[in-house]
Design a protein around this motif. Structure first.
Motif, PDB file in Angstrom:
ATOM      1  N   UNK A  95     -49.085 -12.050 -11.932  1.00 37.16           N
ATOM      2  CA  UNK A  95     -49.656 -10.633 -11.653  1.00 37.16           C
ATOM      3  C   UNK A  95     -49.718  -9.839 -12.984  1.00 37.16           C
ATOM      4  N   UNK A  96     -50.945  -9.345 -13.401  1.00 40.97           N
ATOM      5  CA  UNK A  96     -50.815  -8.512 -14.439  1.00 40.97           C
ATOM      6  C   UNK A  96     -51.193  -7.095 -14.192  1.00 40.97           C
ATOM      7  N   UNK A  97     -50.088  -6.508 -14.093  1.00 41.15           N
ATOM      8  CA  UNK A  97     -50.261  -4.800 -13.667  1.00 41.15           C
ATOM      9  C   UNK A  97     -51.109  -4.160 -14.622  1.00 41.15           C
ATOM     10  N   UNK A  98     -50.772  -4.280 -15.870  1.00 39.03           N
ATOM     11  CA  UNK A  98     -51.672  -3.344 -16.744  1.00 39.03           C
ATOM     12  C   UNK A  98     -53.080  -3.440 -16.612  1.00 39.03           C
ATOM     13  N   UNK A  99     -53.784  -4.850 -16.404  1.00 41.27           N
ATOM     14  CA  UNK A  99     -55.135  -5.068 -16.318  1.00 41.27           C
ATOM     15  C   UNK A  99     -55.576  -5.196 -14.930  1.00 41.27           C
ATOM     16  N   UNK A 100     -54.721  -5.246 -13.935  1.00 46.37           N
ATOM     17  CA  UNK A 100     -54.792  -5.224 -12.321  1.00 46.37           C
ATOM     18  C   UNK A 100     -55.597  -6.364 -11.975  1.00 46.37           C
ATOM     19  N   UNK A 101     -55.103  -7.759 -12.622  1.00 46.56           N
ATOM     20  CA  UNK A 101     -55.657  -8.835 -12.476  1.00 46.56           C
ATOM     21  C   UNK A 101     -54.576  -9.911 -11.847  1.00 46.56           C
ATOM     22  N   UNK A 102     -55.150 -10.780 -11.138  1.00 49.26           N
ATOM     23  CA  UNK A 102     -54.120 -11.845 -10.442  1.00 49.26           C
ATOM     24  C   UNK A 102     -54.649 -13.267 -10.998  1.00 49.26           C
ATOM     25  N   UNK A 103     -53.656 -14.076 -11.599  1.00 48.36           N
ATOM     26  CA  UNK A 103     -54.140 -15.596 -11.973  1.00 48.36           C
ATOM     27  C   UNK A 103     -53.212 -16.560 -11.369  1.00 48.36           C
ATOM     28  N   UNK A 104     -54.104 -17.674 -10.936  1.00 49.87           N
ATOM     29  CA  UNK A 104     -53.380 -18.747 -10.223  1.00 49.87           C
ATOM     30  C   UNK A 104     -52.952 -19.539 -11.367  1.00 49.87           C
ATOM     31  N   UNK A 105     -51.720 -20.067 -10.986  1.00 48.28           N
ATOM     32  CA  UNK A 105     -51.056 -21.137 -12.023  1.00 48.28           C
ATOM     33  C   UNK A 105     -51.549 -22.557 -11.491  1.00 48.28           C
ATOM     34  N   UNK A 106     -52.320 -23.179 -12.083  1.00 47.91           N
ATOM     35  CA  UNK A 106     -52.993 -24.428 -11.934  1.00 47.91           C
ATOM     36  C   UNK A 106     -52.100 -25.485 -12.661  1.00 47.91           C
ATOM     37  N   UNK A 107     -51.580 -26.649 -12.244  1.00 51.09           N
ATOM     38  CA  UNK A 107     -50.961 -27.591 -12.789  1.00 51.09           C
ATOM     39  C   UNK A 107     -51.839 -28.840 -13.034  1.00 51.09           C
TER      40      UNK A 107
END
Length: 309
Positions: A59-71
């Motif tokens: 969770x990137x609160x400053x830029x209001x973005x969500x990233x998925x962690x891919x392995x």
């Protein structure tokens, strides 16, 4: 003397155990510097929208973005970290994901026959962390009641229209990035192609993009979305001057299929003594192959030197 010697023997053991635990539980992750300097950077666990299995998200609160962690993981890999070896050689990568994909399964499950406020829909542990990342559900649902309540009801037609647009936009980016999407390509590996994109049918990019978007969808939605595109059952590449009609005119290799006579008995099957073979036409040798065979005549193979004499 006894006390001192006892302390000396205990200290190295504790240090080694702590170091080993720290290395084994560590991750190797490729991430943007902007996320690391973010003081509100956090990692949460949510069910994957496609499989339902637990998955990690940043969770990137400053830029209001969500990233998925891919392995990305392959067997027989390890990392050298300082003076130690990390046995887990997997790599964690973060990729941007639209939060509507994470909310869609819950909206479809709970809001088909009734409207539920967005805050109540995402009140469960984990989902409450992404409430501020979802401004509205207008692309996948209908707003009911007062606007400030944000109560939504699932709309299948809106959802399919939004997903179709996502597929077409993804296909457009794949063409601009010159990504190889023809035979041999997979959604997990992006390979830059040297072939001009103008000679590749648009349907290849759409089908490739469709596979990427489908990774975040449930099976019933995938089937409905696929009907909108109506892909060809047997998609044949059209590159350069090689057209589909030319490929269809190529005579397939002929095979003679011999089927055995089967006698069904009480305890099983009894096959006849008829031999089964496949008739193959011998391919004529080229001049280079004939020269190689002539040069090899009279010589011994390497394995012949190791046989028992």
């Amino acid at each position: 003397m006894t006390t001192r010697s006892k302390r000396k023997s205990e200290t190295p053991v504790a240090t080694v155990a702590a170091a080993k635990k720290r290395i084994e539980n560590s991750w190797t992750m490729f991430v943007k510097d902007s996320l690391l300097v973010n003081s509100n950077f956090s990692i949460i666990t949510l069910p994957h929208p496609g499989t339902g299995k637990p998955a990690k998200y940043c969770l990137d609160d400053e830029n209001n973005k969500i990233y998925e962690i891919v392995t990305f993981d392959e067997p027989h890999r390890s990392w050298f970290v300082g003076e130690t070896v990390k046995s887990d050689g997997s790599v964690q990568m973060v990729t941007l994901v639209n939060p509507l994909f994470l909310v869609l399964p819950r909206l479809k499950e709970q809001c088909v026959n009734r409207a539920i406020p967005l805050e109540d829909l995402l009140s469960e542990k984990g989902y409450d962390k992404i409430l501020d990342f979802v401004p509205n559900l207008d692309n996948i649902g209908d707003l009911k009641g007062p606007a400030d309540m944000k109560a939504y009801k699932y709309n299948e037609e809106k959802t399919l229209t939004w997903l179709e647009d996502r597929v077409r936009r993804t296909a457009k980016v794949l063409r601009q990035k010159n990504i190889h999407v023809t035979s041999g390509a997979t959604s997990a590996t992006f390979v830059t192609s040297n072939i001009k994109n103008d000679n590749i049918d648009e349907e290849f990019y759409l089908k490739y993009a469709f596979g990427m978007v489908s990774e975040y969808l449930q099976d019933d939605i995938i089937e409905l979305l696929e009907k909108r595109f109506d892909f060809k059952p047997d998609l044949i590449e059209t590159i350069g001057n090689k057209r589909k009609s030319e490929i269809e005119n190529i005579e397939p290799s002929k095979r003679i299929k011999c089927e055995p006579d089967v006698d069904v008995k009480q305890n099983g099957f009894d096959f006849s003594d008829k031999s089964f073979s496949e008739v193959k036409k011998e391919k004529p040798l080229t001049a280079k192959e004939k020269a190689r065979q002539k040069a090899a005549s009279g010589t011994k193979t390497i394995s012949s030197f190791f046989t028992k004499k």
